[in-house]
Design a protein around this motif. Sequence first.
Motif, PDB file in Angstrom:
ATOM      1  N   GLN A 149     -11.861  12.845   4.831  1.00  0.00           N
ATOM      2  CA  GLN A 149     -10.640  13.648   4.814  1.00  0.00           C
ATOM      3  C   GLN A 149      -9.449  12.819   4.346  1.00  0.00           C
ATOM      4  O   GLN A 149      -8.609  13.294   3.585  1.00  0.00           O
ATOM      5  CB  GLN A 149     -10.355  14.241   6.195  1.00  0.00           C
ATOM      6  N   GLN A 150      -9.380  11.575   4.787  1.00  0.00           N
ATOM      7  CA  GLN A 150      -8.275  10.716   4.358  1.00  0.00           C
ATOM      8  C   GLN A 150      -8.285  10.513   2.850  1.00  0.00           C
ATOM      9  O   GLN A 150      -7.234  10.513   2.213  1.00  0.00           O
ATOM     10  CB  GLN A 150      -8.348   9.358   5.060  1.00  0.00           C
ATOM     11  N   VAL A 151      -9.461  10.342   2.280  1.00  0.00           N
ATOM     12  CA  VAL A 151      -9.580  10.058   0.850  1.00  0.00           C
ATOM     13  C   VAL A 151      -9.433  11.320   0.011  1.00  0.00           C
ATOM     14  O   VAL A 151      -8.745  11.309  -1.013  1.00  0.00           O
ATOM     15  CB  VAL A 151     -10.919   9.353   0.548  1.00  0.00           C
ATOM     16  N   VAL A 165     -14.759   2.295  -0.911  1.00  0.00           N
ATOM     17  CA  VAL A 165     -13.930   1.530  -1.852  1.00  0.00           C
ATOM     18  C   VAL A 165     -12.659   2.306  -2.179  1.00  0.00           C
ATOM     19  O   VAL A 165     -11.559   1.745  -2.197  1.00  0.00           O
ATOM     20  CB  VAL A 165     -14.715   1.181  -3.136  1.00  0.00           C
ATOM     21  N   LYS A 166     -12.793   3.594  -2.419  1.00  0.00           N
ATOM     22  CA  LYS A 166     -11.622   4.424  -2.727  1.00  0.00           C
ATOM     23  C   LYS A 166     -10.641   4.421  -1.553  1.00  0.00           C
ATOM     24  O   LYS A 166      -9.428   4.361  -1.745  1.00  0.00           O
ATOM     25  CB  LYS A 166     -12.065   5.842  -3.072  1.00  0.00           C
ATOM     26  N   ALA A 167     -11.169   4.448  -0.319  1.00  0.00           N
ATOM     27  CA  ALA A 167     -10.308   4.398   0.870  1.00  0.00           C
ATOM     28  C   ALA A 167      -9.515   3.103   0.902  1.00  0.00           C
ATOM     29  O   ALA A 167      -8.331   3.084   1.242  1.00  0.00           O
ATOM     30  CB  ALA A 167     -11.149   4.544   2.135  1.00  0.00           C
ATOM     31  N   LYS A 168     -10.155   2.002   0.532  1.00  0.00           N
ATOM     32  CA  LYS A 168      -9.466   0.707   0.481  1.00  0.00           C
ATOM     33  C   LYS A 168      -8.385   0.723  -0.594  1.00  0.00           C
ATOM     34  O   LYS A 168      -7.245   0.319  -0.361  1.00  0.00           O
ATOM     35  CB  LYS A 168     -10.482  -0.405   0.213  1.00  0.00           C
ATOM     36  N   LEU A 169      -8.729   1.199  -1.782  1.00  0.00           N
ATOM     37  CA  LEU A 169      -7.788   1.212  -2.897  1.00  0.00           C
ATOM     38  C   LEU A 169      -6.595   2.131  -2.633  1.00  0.00           C
ATOM     39  O   LEU A 169      -5.500   1.887  -3.132  1.00  0.00           O
ATOM     40  CB  LEU A 169      -8.499   1.597  -4.198  1.00  0.00           C
ATOM     41  N   GLN A 170      -6.806   3.165  -1.824  1.00  0.00           N
ATOM     42  CA  GLN A 170      -5.715   4.080  -1.466  1.00  0.00           C
ATOM     43  C   GLN A 170      -4.931   3.598  -0.251  1.00  0.00           C
ATOM     44  O   GLN A 170      -3.949   4.217   0.141  1.00  0.00           O
ATOM     45  CB  GLN A 170      -6.265   5.490  -1.178  1.00  0.00           C
ATOM     46  N   GLY A 171      -5.368   2.504   0.363  1.00  0.00           N
ATOM     47  CA  GLY A 171      -4.651   1.937   1.500  1.00  0.00           C
ATOM     48  C   GLY A 171      -5.003   2.533   2.852  1.00  0.00           C
ATOM     49  O   GLY A 171      -4.303   2.289   3.836  1.00  0.00           O
ATOM     50  N   HIS A 172      -6.104   3.274   2.945  1.00  0.00           N
ATOM     51  CA  HIS A 172      -6.503   3.871   4.229  1.00  0.00           C
ATOM     52  C   HIS A 172      -7.201   2.867   5.135  1.00  0.00           C
ATOM     53  O   HIS A 172      -7.192   3.021   6.359  1.00  0.00           O
ATOM     54  CB  HIS A 172      -7.417   5.074   4.007  1.00  0.00           C
ATOM     55  N   ILE A 173      -7.832   1.860   4.524  1.00  0.00           N
ATOM     56  CA  ILE A 173      -8.481   0.806   5.302  1.00  0.00           C
ATOM     57  C   ILE A 173      -8.061  -0.540   4.709  1.00  0.00           C
ATOM     58  O   ILE A 173      -7.706  -0.620   3.526  1.00  0.00           O
ATOM     59  CB  ILE A 173     -10.024   0.941   5.321  1.00  0.00           C
ATOM     60  N   LEU A 205     -19.105  -4.013  -5.226  1.00  0.00           N
ATOM     61  CA  LEU A 205     -18.141  -3.221  -4.463  1.00  0.00           C
ATOM     62  C   LEU A 205     -16.992  -4.095  -3.964  1.00  0.00           C
ATOM     63  O   LEU A 205     -15.829  -3.689  -4.027  1.00  0.00           O
ATOM     64  CB  LEU A 205     -18.826  -2.529  -3.284  1.00  0.00           C
ATOM     65  N   LEU A 206     -17.323  -5.271  -3.446  1.00  0.00           N
ATOM     66  CA  LEU A 206     -16.287  -6.186  -2.971  1.00  0.00           C
ATOM     67  C   LEU A 206     -15.356  -6.582  -4.110  1.00  0.00           C
ATOM     68  O   LEU A 206     -14.139  -6.650  -3.921  1.00  0.00           O
ATOM     69  CB  LEU A 206     -16.924  -7.426  -2.331  1.00  0.00           C
ATOM     70  N   LYS A 207     -15.910  -6.806  -5.274  1.00  0.00           N
ATOM     71  CA  LYS A 207     -15.098  -7.148  -6.437  1.00  0.00           C
ATOM     72  C   LYS A 207     -14.198  -5.969  -6.821  1.00  0.00           C
ATOM     73  O   LYS A 207     -13.002  -6.140  -7.058  1.00  0.00           O
ATOM     74  CB  LYS A 207     -15.985  -7.535  -7.622  1.00  0.00           C
ATOM     75  N   GLU A 208     -14.770  -4.761  -6.849  1.00  0.00           N
ATOM     76  CA  GLU A 208     -13.983  -3.563  -7.176  1.00  0.00           C
ATOM     77  C   GLU A 208     -12.844  -3.341  -6.192  1.00  0.00           C
ATOM     78  O   GLU A 208     -11.755  -2.898  -6.550  1.00  0.00           O
ATOM     79  CB  GLU A 208     -14.894  -2.330  -7.222  1.00  0.00           C
TER      80      GLU A 208
END
Length: 152
Positions: free
Chosen positions: A25-27, A112-120, A145-148
């Motif tokens: 939901q966050q993403v 990964v998308k959650a990280k890039l959007q700042g949710h995690i 994934l870690l690199k991305e």
Amino acid sequence: MPDIVIADTSCFIALSRIDGLGLLQQVYGSVTTTSVVAAEFGRSLPDWVTIADPDDELRMRALSLQVDKGEASAIALALETPQCIIIIDDRKGRLVAMALGLSVTGTLGVIVKAKLQGHIGSIRPWLENLRSAGFRTSHDIERALLKEAGEQ
């Protein structure tokens, strides 16, 4: 962002095992799935998950000769849904969906998308929790994934 996000069972199962279902939901805000996937999941889905079924049952049956019923229903719905992305983890299901021209991501892509959007803050603990919960992936994929995510 895609207009509609369609999720297969594996994403719901994996994220619920690590108390991360809300990450979807966050993403994405809202997610769509099929009644077949909802039945496979076997628990109540949050109210931000919409249930919709494909109109073309013949296509769904044909797809179920290649992948499981949940994946077949999700892929069939995605084929009827312009500008969507499908979340599917099973390798064979992903290959079938991509061969049909669908935009595909997986549970790990959501993280990964959650990280890039700042949710995690980091994907590392999420990867570790998924691994502990039985989610399998290769070390090569984890490194990519870690690199991305900017963590390597």
